[in-house]
Motif scaffolding. Structure first.
Motif, mmCIF file in Angstrom:
data_model
loop_
_atom_site.group_PDB
_atom_site.id
_atom_site.type_symbol
_atom_site.label_atom_id
_atom_site.label_comp_id
_atom_site.label_asym_id
_atom_site.label_seq_id
_atom_site.Cartn_x
_atom_site.Cartn_y
_atom_site.Cartn_z
ATOM 1 N N LEU A 45 -3.385 60.449 37.689
ATOM 2 C CA LEU A 45 -4.303 59.334 37.863
ATOM 3 C C LEU A 45 -3.822 58.170 37.012
ATOM 4 O O LEU A 45 -3.643 58.319 35.801
ATOM 5 C CB LEU A 45 -5.719 59.742 37.440
ATOM 6 N N LEU A 46 -3.594 57.014 37.658
ATOM 7 C CA LEU A 46 -3.255 55.795 36.924
ATOM 8 C C LEU A 46 -4.512 54.968 36.731
ATOM 9 O O LEU A 46 -5.299 54.784 37.671
ATOM 10 C CB LEU A 46 -2.220 54.968 37.686
ATOM 11 N N LEU A 47 -4.691 54.457 35.522
ATOM 12 C CA LEU A 47 -5.854 53.650 35.169
ATOM 13 C C LEU A 47 -5.387 52.283 34.681
ATOM 14 O O LEU A 47 -4.553 52.190 33.781
ATOM 15 C CB LEU A 47 -6.666 54.331 34.072
ATOM 16 N N ILE B 222 0.371 53.269 43.359
ATOM 17 C CA ILE B 222 1.509 54.190 43.353
ATOM 18 C C ILE B 222 2.268 53.993 44.662
ATOM 19 O O ILE B 222 1.697 54.116 45.749
ATOM 20 C CB ILE B 222 1.037 55.642 43.191
ATOM 21 N N LEU B 223 3.561 53.649 44.549
ATOM 22 C CA LEU B 223 4.383 53.383 45.720
ATOM 23 C C LEU B 223 5.033 54.645 46.266
ATOM 24 O O LEU B 223 5.270 54.765 47.470
ATOM 25 C CB LEU B 223 5.464 52.359 45.381
ATOM 26 N N SER B 224 5.367 55.587 45.363
ATOM 27 C CA SER B 224 6.024 56.832 45.741
ATOM 28 C C SER B 224 5.930 57.783 44.555
ATOM 29 O O SER B 224 5.344 57.441 43.521
ATOM 30 C CB SER B 224 7.497 56.579 46.091
ATOM 31 N N VAL B 225 6.531 58.958 44.661
ATOM 32 C CA VAL B 225 6.545 59.874 43.519
ATOM 33 C C VAL B 225 7.438 59.338 42.405
ATOM 34 O O VAL B 225 7.425 59.869 41.290
ATOM 35 C CB VAL B 225 7.014 61.283 43.927
ATOM 36 N N ASP B 226 8.192 58.283 42.696
ATOM 37 C CA ASP B 226 9.114 57.732 41.707
ATOM 38 C C ASP B 226 8.643 56.437 41.067
ATOM 39 O O ASP B 226 9.020 56.128 39.941
ATOM 40 C CB ASP B 226 10.490 57.489 42.344
ATOM 41 N N HIS B 227 7.826 55.637 41.775
ATOM 42 C CA HIS B 227 7.532 54.295 41.294
ATOM 43 C C HIS B 227 6.056 53.922 41.438
ATOM 44 O O HIS B 227 5.365 54.391 42.343
ATOM 45 C CB HIS B 227 8.377 53.261 42.053
ATOM 46 N N PHE B 228 5.611 53.048 40.545
ATOM 47 C CA PHE B 228 4.276 52.467 40.634
ATOM 48 C C PHE B 228 4.343 50.999 40.243
ATOM 49 O O PHE B 228 5.313 50.533 39.640
ATOM 50 C CB PHE B 228 3.266 53.233 39.770
ATOM 51 N N VAL B 229 3.293 50.265 40.597
ATOM 52 C CA VAL B 229 3.264 48.825 40.369
ATOM 53 C C VAL B 229 1.942 48.439 39.732
ATOM 54 O O VAL B 229 0.898 49.068 39.985
ATOM 55 C CB VAL B 229 3.519 48.064 41.688
ATOM 56 N N VAL B 230 1.983 47.404 38.871
ATOM 57 C CA VAL B 230 0.833 46.973 38.083
ATOM 58 C C VAL B 230 0.626 45.471 38.293
ATOM 59 O O VAL B 230 1.580 44.692 38.174
ATOM 60 C CB VAL B 230 1.073 47.258 36.584
ATOM 61 N N GLY B 231 -0.604 45.060 38.605
ATOM 62 C CA GLY B 231 -0.927 43.647 38.790
ATOM 63 C C GLY B 231 -1.835 43.146 37.686
ATOM 64 O O GLY B 231 -2.853 43.759 37.380
ATOM 65 N N CYS B 232 -1.481 42.000 37.086
ATOM 66 C CA CYS B 232 -2.166 41.512 35.887
ATOM 67 C C CYS B 232 -2.911 40.188 36.114
ATOM 68 O O CYS B 232 -2.614 39.433 37.045
ATOM 69 C CB CYS B 232 -1.169 41.339 34.751
ATOM 70 N N GLN B 233 -3.830 39.909 35.214
ATOM 71 C CA GLN B 233 -4.643 38.710 35.274
ATOM 72 C C GLN B 233 -3.817 37.440 35.105
ATOM 73 O O GLN B 233 -4.178 36.382 35.624
ATOM 74 C CB GLN B 233 -5.733 38.782 34.190
#
Length: 415
Positions: free
Chosen positions: A261-263, A295-306
């Motif tokens: 779980l990504l928070l 989560i884009l895949s089992v290898d990568h995730f992306v984070v969006g900021c204010q």
């Protein structure tokens, strides 16, 4: 993709008048176009219409270093003399009768249904083919912040400022299950596999695991000292080697063994949690509040900021960004993974598709971008994909429907 810490080389953002598709269909009309490198003055140009062809396609020319490479009923490909290209895609269906106030969340299904909610606290289920309202879901006593369909497409989950989650029948509008336990507004939630369990996050700083069948909280997965803005559930990379839980799990906890779980949090942190063992695997601090994670895949995730920054990470080295997009200071409000990239909706009304860096090179394929048009500087709060079409929710109370799969399939040939 490379594991090095890389950022995007300076690339311009090409912008186009939000109602360009209407303007170019009128003879002798104009639509403005602009190209802006970060920190530099904008370069302005015009796209001039010369009427329609026999096939009904607009005939246009462009000025001041811009060229129109292709144009159709709902898409236009604009090239700047710097070599950068943007494909602008207009909505082919616009739904204005569902809500009268800002639409802050929506989810569409392949079965032709959409659930959406506005700041007037109208939680509606409607038909995406004709825009006909099916039913209104009533029961929350505070503003609903998020709504989602279960995988079946027949059940809706909603989270609200009233600190409750509700599970609804999309067919009858009835609410057989209400989940209580948070002490502040529910900001986001995700569904575990088919939906016997769900996870919610809140302004109270907790992430909770629920049993839908028992209508009970199975566990508080984590307690943080900050507001949790977003969450996303994924499958753990095999290299993570998750440990077994120290205590037997409840018989009502299903499908969490290999889940992470990504928070995304208001204090700029992102935390990755192994759900079944309730253990934080890593944390990363960012320079601004994290509004959304994907989560884009089992290898990568992306984070969006204010602050407008978008960070790409690999799970293998999750504290060092693989890449960073920083095109403007406008807040990133939502993310939608799709094919070899992701869409991002921002507070300035832009909704852009970002391709991932080329594999094993770390170089951006940033000379070609796709942007969905329509909002006139009104924030895009949420994005959904029904397997065929993209839907966006916006502050202007409009839900827009886009056909972009063919465009995305042809991107590699333009790079």
């Amino acid at each position: 993709m490379s594991g090095d810490n890389r950022t995007q080389s300076p690339a311009p953002v090409i912008s186009l008048q939000c109602d360009w598709d209407e303007a170019v269909r009128r003879a002798n009309a104009e639509a403005w176009v602009a190209c802006k490198f970060r920190g530099q003055p904008s370069i302005q140009g015009k796209i001039r219409s010369h009427g329609l062809s026999r096939e009904g396609i607009p005939q246009v020319t462009a000025t001041n270093g811009f060229t129109v490479c292709e144009i159709s009923q709902n898409a236009i490909q604009v090239k700047h003399e710097s070599g950068h290209i943007c494909i602008f895609v207009a909505a082919f269906s616009i739904f204005t009768g569902i809500h009268s106030r800002s639409v802050i969340s929506l989810a569409a299904t392949s079965g032709g249904l959409c659930v959406s909610v506005c700041t007037g606290n109208k939680l509606q289920i409607w038909d995406t083919r004709q825009g006909l309202l099916r039913r209104t879901l009533e029961g929350h006593v505070g503003d609903v912040y998020k709504c989602r369909f279960f995988p079946s497409g027949l059940v809706v989950l909603s989270g609200s400022a009233d600190m409750q989650l509700k599970i609804w029948s999309a067919e009858t509008g009835q609410c057989p299950v209400t989940l209580r336990g948070h002490t502040a507004a529910v900001t986001d939630m995700c569904i575990v596999e088919k939906g016997r369990n769900i996870i919610s996050v809140s302004k109270d700083g907790t992430a909770k695991l629920w049993s839908c069948g028992e209508a009970s909280c199975l566990a508080t997965l984590v307690e943080l000292g900050t507001v949790i803005n977003s969450c996303v559930l994924g499958v753990a990379n095999k290299k993570m080697q998750l440990a077994a839980p120290e205590e037997p799990t409840s018989e009502h906890e299903v499908g969490t063994a290999n889940k992470i779980l990504l928070l995304g949090c208001e204090d700029g942190t992102v935390h990755c949690l192994a759900v079944q063992i309730r253990q934080v695997l890593f944390s990363k601090l960012h320079p601004a509040a994290v509004n959304c994670v994907a989560i884009l895949s089992v290898d990568h995730f992306v984070v969006g900021c204010q602050d407008g920054q978008i960070f790409l990470y690999g799970f293998e080295r999750p504290t060092e960004p693989v890449y960073c997009w920083y095109e403007s200071n406008s807040a990133v409000l939502c993310l939608l993974p799709l094919r070899n990239g992701f869409f991002t909706g921002k507070a300035d009304g832009s909704c852009v598709y970002h391709q991932l860096p080329a594999r094993n090179s770390g170089e951006s394929r940033s000379n070609v971008r796709v942007q969905l048009t329509g909002p006139d500087c009104d924030p895009v709060y949420d994005i959904s994909f029904d397997g065929t079409y993209i839907y966006t929710s916006c502050r202007d109370a409009v839900v827009r429907k886009y056909d972009v799969l063919k465009t995305l399939s042809n991107l590699d040939s333009l790079v």
